[in-house]
Design an enzyme around this catalytic site. Structure first.
Site, PDB file in Angstrom:
ATOM      1  N   HIS A 178     -22.272 -72.344  61.754  1.00  0.00           N
ATOM      2  CA  HIS A 178     -20.755 -72.846  61.353  1.00  0.00           C
ATOM      3  C   HIS A 178     -20.129 -72.944  62.724  1.00  0.00           C
ATOM      4  O   HIS A 178     -18.689 -72.994  62.737  1.00  0.00           O
ATOM      5  CB  HIS A 178     -20.108 -71.591  60.435  1.00  0.00           C
ATOM      6  CG  HIS A 178     -18.775 -72.047  59.884  1.00  0.00           C
ATOM      7  ND1 HIS A 178     -17.742 -71.470  60.139  1.00  0.00           N
ATOM      8  CD2 HIS A 178     -18.479 -73.003  58.984  1.00  0.00           C
ATOM      9  CE1 HIS A 178     -16.639 -71.726  59.633  1.00  0.00           C
ATOM     10  NE2 HIS A 178     -16.989 -72.629  58.689  1.00  0.00           N
ATOM     11  N   LYS A 180     -18.572 -74.690  66.179  1.00  0.00           N
ATOM     12  CA  LYS A 180     -18.025 -75.840  66.758  1.00  0.00           C
ATOM     13  C   LYS A 180     -17.766 -75.518  68.214  1.00  0.00           C
ATOM     14  O   LYS A 180     -16.532 -75.017  68.412  1.00  0.00           O
ATOM     15  CB  LYS A 180     -16.667 -76.257  65.924  1.00  0.00           C
ATOM     16  CG  LYS A 180     -16.665 -76.507  64.570  1.00  0.00           C
ATOM     17  CD  LYS A 180     -16.341 -75.266  63.802  1.00  0.00           C
ATOM     18  CE  LYS A 180     -16.348 -75.345  62.317  1.00  0.00           C
ATOM     19  NZ  LYS A 180     -16.087 -73.915  61.440  1.00  0.00           N
ATOM     20  N   ASP A 185     -20.068 -80.655  81.576  1.00  0.00           N
ATOM     21  CA  ASP A 185     -20.148 -80.605  82.960  1.00  0.00           C
ATOM     22  C   ASP A 185     -19.773 -79.087  83.434  1.00  0.00           C
ATOM     23  O   ASP A 185     -19.541 -78.796  84.522  1.00  0.00           O
ATOM     24  CB  ASP A 185     -19.168 -81.724  83.837  1.00  0.00           C
ATOM     25  CG  ASP A 185     -19.569 -82.908  83.702  1.00  0.00           C
ATOM     26  OD1 ASP A 185     -20.781 -83.137  83.277  1.00  0.00           O
ATOM     27  OD2 ASP A 185     -18.841 -84.007  84.065  1.00  0.00           O
ATOM     28  N   HIS A 346      -6.463 -74.297  58.132  1.00  0.00           N
ATOM     29  CA  HIS A 346      -7.979 -73.699  58.356  1.00  0.00           C
ATOM     30  C   HIS A 346      -8.179 -73.045  59.426  1.00  0.00           C
ATOM     31  O   HIS A 346      -9.340 -72.654  59.991  1.00  0.00           O
ATOM     32  CB  HIS A 346      -8.802 -75.227  58.490  1.00  0.00           C
ATOM     33  CG  HIS A 346     -10.144 -75.206  58.505  1.00  0.00           C
ATOM     34  ND1 HIS A 346     -11.185 -75.352  59.593  1.00  0.00           N
ATOM     35  CD2 HIS A 346     -11.253 -74.691  57.292  1.00  0.00           C
ATOM     36  CE1 HIS A 346     -12.326 -74.892  59.249  1.00  0.00           C
ATOM     37  NE2 HIS A 346     -12.499 -74.749  57.876  1.00  0.00           N
ATOM     38  N   LYS A 348      -8.724 -70.114  62.310  1.00  0.00           N
ATOM     39  CA  LYS A 348      -9.063 -68.689  62.235  1.00  0.00           C
ATOM     40  C   LYS A 348      -8.877 -67.976  63.577  1.00  0.00           C
ATOM     41  O   LYS A 348      -9.429 -67.467  64.606  1.00  0.00           O
ATOM     42  CB  LYS A 348     -10.739 -68.761  62.430  1.00  0.00           C
ATOM     43  CG  LYS A 348     -11.269 -69.500  61.006  1.00  0.00           C
ATOM     44  CD  LYS A 348     -11.690 -70.955  61.359  1.00  0.00           C
ATOM     45  CE  LYS A 348     -12.603 -71.674  60.416  1.00  0.00           C
ATOM     46  NZ  LYS A 348     -11.974 -71.556  59.081  1.00  0.00           N
ATOM     47  N   ASP A 353      -0.428 -56.856  68.857  1.00  0.00           N
ATOM     48  CA  ASP A 353       0.384 -56.223  69.915  1.00  0.00           C
ATOM     49  C   ASP A 353       0.780 -57.248  70.919  1.00  0.00           C
ATOM     50  O   ASP A 353       1.204 -56.694  71.994  1.00  0.00           O
ATOM     51  CB  ASP A 353       0.074 -54.852  70.319  1.00  0.00           C
ATOM     52  CG  ASP A 353      -0.234 -53.746  69.310  1.00  0.00           C
ATOM     53  OD1 ASP A 353       0.254 -54.041  68.197  1.00  0.00           O
ATOM     54  OD2 ASP A 353      -0.606 -52.934  69.651  1.00  0.00           O
TER      55      ASP A 353
END
Length: 428
Positions: A178, A180, A185, A346, A348, A353
């Site tokens: 899952h 991405k 370089d 979508h 995450k 604090d």
């Protein structure tokens, strides 16, 4: 000889014969009902949502912000909250590549945006850049395999669509990839929630992070380790270059189901337990396990301002209903819930604090935290936390707060459906 007196009160023994075939039949039927009921209700919910989505599509406009950068020691971190801006930056990085490109994605659509990335990778290979690509076979089952045909200069690793442990729920042999990641370089890298596709460019709200500088090694190393673990014999081995940089303020946490290693769950629990002021969490699918659920309630009980922002309607309606089964205890415990309106969020991300931040690919649910290959950056820096809190306030402006009074007045049928579907929660 005197006769022994009879005891009229002596008990009469009655033998009961158990009809075991009938018992087994009843037990089998009860088990089938227990298993089938959540599935049947989930199927009904999905059918209703499919109809509803035609009437009320998730395509409303939403607030966006331009990319914002901050420094974490010698590394520059840039927050992207709009897909079109992110894809422009990613394509620019690939087009400027001189040596190597590592691209890893969960979904890669064969649409206009997908074609742009495909063309950029081919052009990079044509000019002598070493290109390595990983994509998940299961997530792209609906995409023709021919779309991923590349010239020999582009090394393609298709993570298997079907894995042997799926039916046995064996996470060592069933987890999806899952993640991405884009690394160019060893100088620029990207990680976050965005997949590759036209839909995500303008119609989904997501969050990605670009880093430039020595901390790029965190994402390079993650890609190399995964590639070498899962490459087929016809694909080359990537060299692990090592790093002399030790920066505890910016680290990559990587879930690896095949080794039963799940640090992302641990960094969430540690950060929540440390919270003294506030916790802001943005999630596409929020189905916390018992430990995270308890940690959030304990934080709220000690006076921490705990806020969770998620879509009112996501692209996975079953996940929405499973999340709703936890709303009552969260709201009663003082956790504030904000529901994003009109579009899919979508992202995450989380901040604690005003100092701790995580951005990555993992949802707070069973699949992400103890099932899939995932990667999150954990960053301890007040500058980056400020940028993520600014994004959270922007998303709050497009959300409505769910109150306990409103939630307790929901339709009785909704309460019944939530209870029936609750056994599915460990699967998601």
């Amino acid at each position: 000889m005197p006769l022994r007196p009879q005891n009229p009160a002596s008990p009469v023994r009655v033998r009961f014969q158990v009809d075991w075939p009938t018992v087994r039949k009843l037990a089998t039927r009860a088990a089938l009902v227990t298993v089938a009921a959540p599935v049947v209700v989930a199927a009904g919910v999905m059918a209703l949502e499919r109809f509803r989505r035609h009437q009320y599509p998730l395509d409303a406009p939403f607030p966006t912000a331009p990319p914002a950068s901050t420094r974490v020691q010698d590394t520059t971190a840039t927050v992207y909250t709009y897909g079109a801006d992110l894809y422009e930056a990613m394509l620019e990085a690939i087009e400027g590549a001189r040596h190597q490109v590592f691209l890893e994605t969960y979904i890669w659509k064969n649409d206009d945006v997908g074609e742009q990335f495909k063309a950029a990778l081919r052009e990079a290979a044509d000019r002598g850049v070493e290109v390595y690509v990983v994509y998940d076979g299961f997530a792209n089952l609906v995409i023709p395999r021919s779309f991923y045909d590349m010239p020999p200069g582009v090394h393609m690793l298709r993570f298997p669509a079907f894995r042997p442990g799926l039916l046995m729920l064996d996470v060592r042999h069933s987890g999806r990839n899952h993640r991405k990641i884009l690394v160019v370089d060893d100088e620029i890298a990207f990680v976050g929630g965005y997949n590759i596709g036209t839909l995500y460019a303008t119609r989904w709200r997501d969050t990605h992070l670009r880093i430039a500088g020595p901390s790029v090694w965190e994402l390079r190393n993650a890609f190399v380790d995964f590639w070498n673990r899962w490459r087929t014999p016809d694909l080359p081995v990537l060299q692990d270059v090592g790093s002399n940089l030790w920066l505890p303020q910016l680290r990559a946490a990587r879930n690896a189901p095949s080794e039963l290693v799940f640090p992302i769950r641990g960094i969430y629990l540690d950060a929540i337990d440390r919270a003294c002021s506030h916790i802001y969490i943005t999630q596409a699918y929020f189905i916390p396990d018992a430990d995270i659920h308890t940690a959030l309630l304990e934080a709220a009980a000690r006076g921490v301002d705990v806020r969770v922002l998620m879509p009112e309607r996501s692209n996975h309606v079953v996940a929405d209903w499973l999340a709703r089964g936890l709303y009552s205890t969260l709201l009663r415990g003082g956790v504030r819930i904000f529901l994003y309106q009109g579009a899919m969020i979508h992202a995450k991300t989380a901040t604690v604090d005003g100092i701790w931040t995580t951005v990555g690919t993992a949802n707070i649910d069973r699949l992400s935290l103890t099932g899939n290959y995932e990667i999150n950056l954990e960053v301890v820096d007040d500058g980056l936390a400020a940028e993520l809190e600014s994004a959270f306030r922007m998303d709050e402006s497009n959300s409505r707060e769910l109150t306990l009074d409103e939630w307790e007045r929901r339709h009785p049928l909704s309460k019944i459906a939530e209870r029936i579907m609750a056994p599915l929660r460990p699967l998601l």
